[in-house]
Scaffold this active site. Structure first.
Site, PDB file in Angstrom:
ATOM      1  N   TYR A  69      -6.934   6.480   3.897  1.00  0.00           N
ATOM      2  CA  TYR A  69      -6.991   5.416   2.898  1.00  0.00           C
ATOM      3  C   TYR A  69      -6.161   4.211   3.321  1.00  0.00           C
ATOM      4  O   TYR A  69      -6.627   3.067   3.286  1.00  0.00           O
ATOM      5  CB  TYR A  69      -6.511   5.907   1.528  1.00  0.00           C
ATOM      6  CG  TYR A  69      -6.205   4.744   0.625  1.00  0.00           C
ATOM      7  CD1 TYR A  69      -7.221   4.058  -0.010  1.00  0.00           C
ATOM      8  CD2 TYR A  69      -4.900   4.254   0.492  1.00  0.00           C
ATOM      9  CE1 TYR A  69      -6.968   2.930  -0.781  1.00  0.00           C
ATOM     10  CE2 TYR A  69      -4.626   3.142  -0.272  1.00  0.00           C
ATOM     11  CZ  TYR A  69      -5.661   2.483  -0.903  1.00  0.00           C
ATOM     12  OH  TYR A  69      -5.387   1.356  -1.638  1.00  0.00           O
TER      13      TYR A  69
ATOM     14  N   GLU B 235       0.819  -1.211   0.000  1.00  0.00           N
ATOM     15  CA  GLU B 235       0.000   0.000   0.000  1.00  0.00           C
ATOM     16  C   GLU B 235       0.854   1.263   0.000  1.00  0.00           C
ATOM     17  O   GLU B 235       0.524   2.245  -0.659  1.00  0.00           O
ATOM     18  CB  GLU B 235      -0.963  -0.007   1.192  1.00  0.00           C
ATOM     19  CG  GLU B 235      -2.098  -1.005   1.061  1.00  0.00           C
ATOM     20  CD  GLU B 235      -2.965  -0.765  -0.166  1.00  0.00           C
ATOM     21  OE1 GLU B 235      -3.078   0.406  -0.588  1.00  0.00           O
ATOM     22  OE2 GLU B 235      -3.497  -1.738  -0.720  1.00  0.00           O
TER      23      GLU B 235
ATOM     24  N   ASP C 222      -9.848   4.816  -3.083  1.00  0.00           N
ATOM     25  CA  ASP C 222      -8.779   5.367  -3.901  1.00  0.00           C
ATOM     26  C   ASP C 222      -9.387   5.961  -5.169  1.00  0.00           C
ATOM     27  O   ASP C 222     -10.613   6.013  -5.337  1.00  0.00           O
ATOM     28  CB  ASP C 222      -7.725   4.303  -4.216  1.00  0.00           C
ATOM     29  CG  ASP C 222      -8.161   3.315  -5.286  1.00  0.00           C
ATOM     30  OD1 ASP C 222      -9.386   3.189  -5.542  1.00  0.00           O
ATOM     31  OD2 ASP C 222      -7.287   2.658  -5.888  1.00  0.00           O
TER      32      ASP C 222
END
Length: 300
Positions: A129, A46, A147
């Site tokens: 996020y 990520e 996203d």
């Protein structure tokens, strides 16, 4: 898109089955999605995938986990080694933030990536996020993972517009939260499936609507696929920018095994004013350490 009972609306619910079935048949095979990958692997992916495409991330990701398979391994390394290993992924401050997060995981959580959303959010470099993505993808929890791809899919499918707003908004977050399936395991699968749909089918410039599993339910398609009529969406430039200058300077330092004299850095970029500005920025960001006698190195 919640109804009065707090459940997803009928429009959102109708998307779940087709998208999940499509994902089961079409998802890319990626190492951080493998059943035994673990939370640290998801976390590394990520950080790396922020503003960087998958094909560029894969080699760096594999090398990173071979070298630092657990947070404790990265935490024990110098931060400059994280910057060196980041290589050409871009936005190298992410490397420092991931290193700081690894140290915090060791100090606060016994070396294990926490499964608590609030604890994830408290880690250095982990925003809304990233915390939601790790909690969802690594631990199967129910969170809205929002996203650019997800924002685009939901904007088209549920609101009928060609593109979402240029920057994420609270409305985007509410729309994604309202589209979540009610149970956590399905919500976690939906999070990655809707993201994959946006990456492979519901793309920004040339969406493959004929191949889309929710074409018949998509509000944008049903409205005749009206063109985007919002503010201009300018692409990012790189050639000749401060970002490129910073990258050239960092490349010299990454390749060096000892402190680098200033004149060697000077040779890497022709514009003296821009070069000095870029170097000052790298020092201010903690990516470069100035030493005596006009020498520089990656942070130790």
């Amino acid at each position: 898109m919640l109804d009065q009972s707090g459940s997803p609306s009928l429009a959102a619910t109708a998307l779940h089955g087709p998208v999940l079935n499509w994902y089961d048949a079409n998802a890319r095979t990626l190492p951080w999605r493998e059943p035994g990958a673990g939370a640290w692997a998801v976390m590394v992916s990520e950080f790396m995938l922020q503003q960087t495409p998958v094909n560029r991330v894969l080699p760096a990701y594999r090398s990173w986990l071979e070298r630092w398979p657990k947070p404790v391994d990265l935490a024990a390394a110098a931060p400059g080694e994280a910057v060196r290993a980041w290589d050409r992924l871009g936005y190298p401050r992410r490397a420092l933030r991931l290193h700081a997060a690894a140290q915090a995981i060791v100090e606060r959580h016994g070396g294990e990536v926490p499964d608590d959303h609030a604890a994830l959010l408290a880690l250095p470099g982990v925003g809304t996020y990233t915390a939601a993505a790790i909690a969802s993808f690594a631990f199967g929890q129910r969170h809205a993972v929002v996203d650019t791809n997800v924002r685009r899919v939901l904007a088209r499918a549920l609101t009928g517009v060609a593109q979402p707003s240029i920057s994420p908004t609270a409305a985007d977050q509410r729309l994604a939260a309202g589209a979540l399936p009610a149970d956590a395991p399905t919500a976690a699968r939906w999070a990655v499936a809707s993201m994959e749909l946006g990456a492979l089918i519901c793309t920004a410039r040339t969406p493959r609507c004929a191949d889309c599993p929710i074409r018949s339910q998509c509000a944008w398609v049903r409205a005749g696929s009206p063109p985007y009529d919002g503010p201009p969406r300018r692409g990012q430039t790189y050639e000749g920018t401060d970002r490129q200058a910073r990258g050239r300077l960092l490349a010299v330092l990454r390749a060096a095994s000892a402190p680098v004299p200033k004149d060697k850095l000077d040779a890497s970029w022709p514009d003296a004013v821009q070069r000095e500005r870029a170097l000052d920025g790298l020092v201010a960001d903690g990516l470069v350490e100035p030493l005596a006698r006009k020498r520089y190195r990656l942070p130790q």
